[in-house]
Design an enzyme around this catalytic site. Structure first.
Site, PDB file in Angstrom:
ATOM      1  N   LYS A  44       0.849  -1.182   0.000  1.00 21.96           N
ATOM      2  CA  LYS A  44       0.000   0.000   0.000  1.00 21.96           C
ATOM      3  C   LYS A  44       0.895   1.246   0.000  1.00 21.96           C
ATOM      4  CE  LYS A  44      -2.052  -1.955   3.532  1.00 21.96           C
ATOM      5  NZ  LYS A  44      -1.575  -3.324   3.302  1.00 21.96           N
ATOM      6  N   HIS A  55      -4.116   3.848   9.598  1.00 22.84           N
ATOM      7  CA  HIS A  55      -3.003   3.943  10.540  1.00 22.84           C
ATOM      8  C   HIS A  55      -3.255   4.962  11.645  1.00 22.84           C
ATOM      9  CE1 HIS A  55      -0.621   2.339   6.957  1.00 22.84           C
ATOM     10  NE2 HIS A  55      -0.744   1.364   7.840  1.00 22.84           N
ATOM     11  N   ASP A  93       6.718   2.075   3.653  1.00 20.35           N
ATOM     12  CA  ASP A  93       6.558   0.786   2.976  1.00 20.35           C
ATOM     13  C   ASP A  93       7.184   0.820   1.586  1.00 20.35           C
ATOM     14  OD1 ASP A  93       4.323  -0.976   4.558  1.00 20.35           O
ATOM     15  OD2 ASP A  93       4.018   1.165   4.825  1.00 20.35           O
TER      16      ASP A  93
END
Lengths: 328, 221
Positions: free
Chosen positions: A32, A151, A37
């Site tokens: 994602k 998140h 990431d």
């Protein structure tokens, strides 16, 4: 693989996973779109290529529509629950005999380009082990976060006083579907061969609440055969539908944000092939065990049940009827 | 089960070859220039960022320097670059650590794909592998020349060098790239959060770091 709470896994963890779990044909990393990431997975992929000569491709999902083009700029849109549909489709497709690595990557990119998601929540999440404070009190009574991520960042728009669910869903569907909004209009659902709806629990909703939301969203989109309870449980039934013909409706906790008291709506502009892969049986935790095809538009196929158990006749043509055979 | 991730493992790679003494001297010079520029880069990053860029780069440069003086390096190009990548990853952190690590690992995998030969890698091949590594880096970030990042030095250098302009011309392009960042609007990194007038005062510190490295690698004209 997972990192710490709300953080990307580190490069060692990712590289270890590629090395130990990756197939012979190669490894596709579906991630994602979050800066941490994106960096860590690309670095791990480069290390896997440099150290071991492995084949690794990366597909980045950015399905969020809440933060428009102008604001998200070069960083791009966040990846949300739509990613689960990509996992499911590529997972099922990878089982097709003879399918090539490159075909899978191509399909993955196609799915990613057809996904839109928007989330909403009554508040933030509680992180296990932390003391409860005003900041992380799960539910705030006077507001709704629209454009909620996964998140625990606050929503991109705070709606206060909180709208009723029907108008909240209406605002969410506007962001997902409107082709007049120059800052959004990412995917046109009206020219889709098939449309798949996924209603995702951010973790803190009861099954009853999620069911109610799913029903409301389905009706608002144009699903005509959803049973409407006359009392409505206090919900206003949307006056008009948006005429999006849904091929499949999935509802469940697919991508949670701990105990997030909210949900997200995902739409996929799909092909018939994608829908087949979504229908394929799967045993992953969190994926509904029953075939989601049970949500199809009413089928003309009908079933005979003879003596209550007649297996041979079940698929016979005719009206749904139960033949009465008195038990001797 | 032992970890596969220990950097102590010696990979037996046979790829193309570097002239090791020459490579050592150029790479060492690059590290020295980076360490010497640390105060200047730190000052610039204090104005437009969070002030750690110079220190991060100098820490990486010191670590690479000690690798270069060790006897472990082999003339095999991919093996040497793989060791450098591991040292960079261990010694540098933050966004620049990630960017440098991705670039050097991508450079290594591009070198791995070259046929095995004892011939010294020529500049056109370096241009090719550097372009491949840049393309991989561009998959990990949407930052491009013009966004006030290290790409403002790296992109013009690699595209000019890969075109065959020669190292000196390519280096001039990188320098003009850095100069152009003075006054440029930031699209990434901490620079986005500071007052816009700070952008006028200094060039991008990350891009300045790249120029130091390139100056060392290119050598004297």
């Amino acid at each position: 693989m997972s990192g710490s709470i709300f953080a990307s896994p580190n490069v060692s963890q990712i590289l270890n996973t590629i090395y130990r779990v990756g197939g012979e044909a190669g490894t596709i990393l579906i991630i994602k779109n979050y800066t941490g990431d994106v960096f860590h997975f690309h670095l791990a992929a480069e290390k896997a290529r440099a150290m071991y000569g492995l084949k690794v491709e990366i597909i980045i999902v950015g399905d969020d529509v809440s933060v428009g083009r102008r604001k998200s700029g070069k960083v791009g849109r966040r990846g949300l629950a739509g990613t689960v549909l990509l996992h499911k489709i590529l997972g099922a497709m990878s089982k097709v005999p003879g399918v090539s690595f490159d075909t899978l990557v191509e399909m993955g990119r196609l799915v990613a380009s057809g996904l839109v998601t928007v989330g909403a929540s009554l508040g933030r999440v509680h992180i296990p082990g932390r003391a409860i404070s005003d900041e992380n009190t799960p539910v705030k009574l006077n507001q709704v976060d629209l454009g909620m991520g996964i998140h625990n960042e606050s929503g991109s728009r705070i709606l206060s006083p909180p709208p009723e669910l029907t108008s909240l869903v209406d605002m969410m569907l506007d962001q997902l579907l409107s082709m007049d909004d120059p800052d959004r209009s990412f995917v046109n659902m009206h020219d889709a061969e098939e449309v798949v709806l996924l209603v995702n629990n951010l973790g803190g909703l009861s099954i009853l609440e999620l069911g109610g939301i799913t029903r409301l969203v389905s009706i608002a989109l144009g699903k005509s055969d959803v049973p409407i309870c006359p009392e409505g449980y206090g919900l206003t039934i949307p006056a008009e539908s948006r005429n999006v013909k849904l091929s499949r409706v999935l509802s469940g906790t697919f991508m949670s944000s701990l105990d997030g008291p909210g949900f997200s709506i995902t739409l996929l502009n799909a092909t018939g092939e994608m829908v087949e892969y979504i229908d394929a049986p799967a045993k992953a935790v969190g994926w509904p065990l029953g075939p989601c095809s049970s949500w199809r538009e009413k089928s003309s196929r009908t079933i005979h049940v003879v003596n209550g158990t007649g297996k041979d006749d079940r698929l016979a043509q005719g009206g749904i009827q139960r033949e009465q055979h008195p038990i001797p | 089960m032992s970890s596969i991730l220990s950097h102590d493992i010696i990979l037996k790679l046979t790829t193309a070859t570097v002239d090791l003494p020459e490579f050592r001297s150029r790479a060492t010079r690059a590290c020295e220039l980076l360490i010497a520029a640390e105060p200047r880069i730190t000052r610039a990053d204090t104005i437009v960022g969070d002030g750690d860029c110079g220190i991060t780069l100098a820490r990486g440069a010191n670590a690479v320097m000690s690798l270069l003086t060790s006897t472990e390096l082999s003339p095999d190009a991919a093996s040497t670059l793989l060791r450098i990548s591991a040292v960079i990853e261990d010694s540098m952190d933050g966004t620049s650590g990630a960017l440098y690590s991705i670039f050097f690992n991508a450079l290594t995998s591009a070198l791995r794909s070259l046929p095995s030969t004892s011939q010294i890698i020529d500049s056109s091949t370096w241009g090719l592998v550097a372009s491949e590594a840049l393309a991989k880096l561009q998959l990990a970030t949407t930052a491009r020349q013009g966004d006030r990042t290290l790409m403002d030095a790296l992109e013009p250098f690699i595209s000019s060098f890969a075109r065959g302009d020669g190292a000196q011309t390519a280096f001039t392009r990188a320098k003009s790239g850095v100069d152009a960042t003075k006054g440029m609007q930031a699209a990434f990194g901490r620079a986005v959060y500071v007052e816009e007038k700070a952008w006028q005062v200094v060039p991008d510190p990350g891009a300045e770091g790249v120029v130091c490295i390139l100056e060392g690698l290119v050598g004297k004209s």
